[in-house]
Design a protein around this motif. Structure first.
Motif, PDB file in Angstrom:
ATOM      1  N   THR A   1       1.397  -0.975  -0.226  1.00 45.62           N
ATOM      2  CA  THR A   1      -0.053   0.057  -0.320  1.00 45.62           C
ATOM      3  C   THR A   1       1.367   1.101  -0.207  1.00 45.62           C
ATOM      4  O   THR A   1       1.931   1.538   1.058  1.00 45.62           O
ATOM      5  N   GLY A   2       0.819   2.093  -0.888  1.00 50.41           N
ATOM      6  CA  GLY A   2       0.822   3.396  -1.133  1.00 50.41           C
ATOM      7  C   GLY A   2       2.364   3.144  -1.880  1.00 50.41           C
ATOM      8  O   GLY A   2       3.433   3.976  -1.856  1.00 50.41           O
TER       9      GLY A   2
ATOM     10  N   GLU B   1       3.331   3.053  -4.531  1.00 45.89           N
ATOM     11  CA  GLU B   1       3.285   4.328  -5.272  1.00 45.89           C
ATOM     12  C   GLU B   1       3.482   6.009  -5.398  1.00 45.89           C
ATOM     13  O   GLU B   1       4.555   6.475  -5.891  1.00 45.89           O
ATOM     14  N   ARG B   2       3.568   6.179  -4.445  1.00 47.19           N
ATOM     15  CA  ARG B   2       3.193   7.204  -4.097  1.00 47.19           C
ATOM     16  C   ARG B   2       4.298   7.423  -3.135  1.00 47.19           C
ATOM     17  O   ARG B   2       5.120   8.247  -3.047  1.00 47.19           O
ATOM     18  N   ALA B   3       5.190   6.359  -2.714  1.00 43.46           N
ATOM     19  CA  ALA B   3       6.221   6.872  -1.525  1.00 43.46           C
ATOM     20  C   ALA B   3       7.490   6.436  -3.260  1.00 43.46           C
ATOM     21  O   ALA B   3       8.461   7.543  -2.673  1.00 43.46           O
ATOM     22  N   SER B   4       7.345   5.547  -4.251  1.00 42.52           N
ATOM     23  CA  SER B   4       8.258   5.975  -5.085  1.00 42.52           C
ATOM     24  C   SER B   4       8.050   7.302  -6.078  1.00 42.52           C
ATOM     25  O   SER B   4       9.581   7.014  -6.588  1.00 42.52           O
ATOM     26  N   LEU B   5       7.281   7.998  -6.006  1.00 41.06           N
ATOM     27  CA  LEU B   5       7.350   9.166  -6.210  1.00 41.06           C
ATOM     28  C   LEU B   5       8.665  10.233  -5.848  1.00 41.06           C
ATOM     29  O   LEU B   5       9.283  10.955  -6.752  1.00 41.06           O
ATOM     30  N   LYS B   6       7.986  10.045  -4.504  1.00 37.79           N
ATOM     31  CA  LYS B   6       8.302  10.853  -3.384  1.00 37.79           C
ATOM     32  C   LYS B   6      10.128  10.120  -3.241  1.00 37.79           C
ATOM     33  O   LYS B   6      11.069  12.003  -3.573  1.00 37.79           O
TER      34      LYS B   6
END
Length: 316
Positions: free
Chosen positions: A235-236, A238-243
């Motif tokens: 969970t999360g 994609e968001r963490a990878s973007l950061k």
């Protein structure tokens, strides 16, 4: 008319590669350095959390890590936490006996040390929310892990070759961006282990190119064109990878320049001869994909540069 012997497959291929595994295992054991997680943990900075011990609840401002560092270390740790699933998959593929089995267990022991060290550091340094971290660990491990193309031993060897290097790069860059010299030292130590693991698998893959060139080429192409990090299902992610991408920990440019290309150059994939039609087709597919990836990486570079220019203008 000259008949070409068929390439070994399945159990026969694993059997032929086992002598290479034995050589690489001896080399690895001769190079790997013993180290201890407790020496990299700031125990004196630790104190009780709230709950049974009656300590203090965690507060975000306590963390000495940068935002991208906290995200990166959390993602890296959760990825390491799924080790039981990785061990199960690899042990089922390579077996638990002989040189293969010895390597699988040694690799598992070394990888287990990474998760221990990162978690102890994060808790002692009060760098992340312990409740959120534990809930994420439970969810991620309950989902388990099942890799792509796990029915083919060469696909597994190809995948772990690139994945170990990707993990090494991610740990190394996380350390550089985290804002804590001690965490950087710990992650550098872990990255050294990951690099040794990559070299083991890369040398095994190099031997596979001699034994079964068409199969090895297909495996490399399939793994690169469909590559996903082992934590992709959490969970999360994609968001963490973007950061992490924006923060310079791991992005398309890094993936291409620091992971894919070094391995491909070492294996001399583009210069090799001796492929049959299937191998040549797989290499052609890889060439097309790498060109597309370069275009995407260039576009990412431009967007990132523009973003940094806007941020610099706002600060000014």
């Amino acid at each position: 008319m000259t008949l070409t012997a068929p390439e070994p497959t399945g159990i026969d291929l694993l059997s032929e590669l086992e002598q290479v595994v034995a050589v690489e295992l001896d080399r690895h054991l001769g190079i790997a350095k013993e180290w201890f997680p407790h020496e990299y943990v700031p125990w004196s900075r630790g104190r009780d959390f709230d709950g049974l011990m009656g300590g203090e609840a965690w507060r975000p401002e306590e963390s000495g890590l940068t935002d991208v560092g906290r995200i990166s270390l959390t993602l890296n740790l959760l990825t390491e936490d799924n080790l039981p699933s990785y061990h199960f998959e690899i042990a089922n593929m390579f077996g638990r006996d002989g040189a293969w089995g010895t390597w699988v267990h040694r690799w598992t022991a070394e990888e287990g040390r990474h998760g221990i060290a990162i978690r102890d550091y994060l808790m002692a340094a009060r760098a992340v929310d312990p409740v959120a971290l534990e809930r994420s660990r439970m969810e991620h491990m309950e989902n388990g892990y099942q890799g792509d193309h796990l029915g083919n031993p060469l696909h597994v060897v190809a995948y772990v070759t690139f994945q170990e290097l990707a993990t090494r790069v991610s740990h190394r860059n996380s350390g550089r961006e985290c804002g804590d010299p001690l965490a950087e030292q710990l992650l550098s130590r872990i990255a050294t282990d990951e690099n040794l693991h990559m070299v083991f698998y890369r040398n095994l893959l190099k031997s596979a190119f001699e034994l079964a060139p068409d199969q090895a080429m297909r495996a490399v192409t399939d793994m690169i064109t469909g590559f996903r990090m082992p934590g992709h299902g959490m969970t999360g992610f994609e968001r963490a990878s973007l950061k992490m991408a924006v923060g310079g920990v791991y992005n398309l440019r890094i993936h291409l320049d620091d992971v894919l290309q070094p391995v491909l150059r070492n294996l001399k994939v583009m210069e090799r001869t001796g492929f049959g039609p299937a191998g040549e087709q797989a290499r052609d597919e890889l060439g097309v994909f790498l060109a597309l990836l370069e275009d995407k990486a260039a576009q990412f570079d431009e967007r990132l540069a523009a973003r940094k220019a806007r941020e610099a203008a706002r600060r000014a």
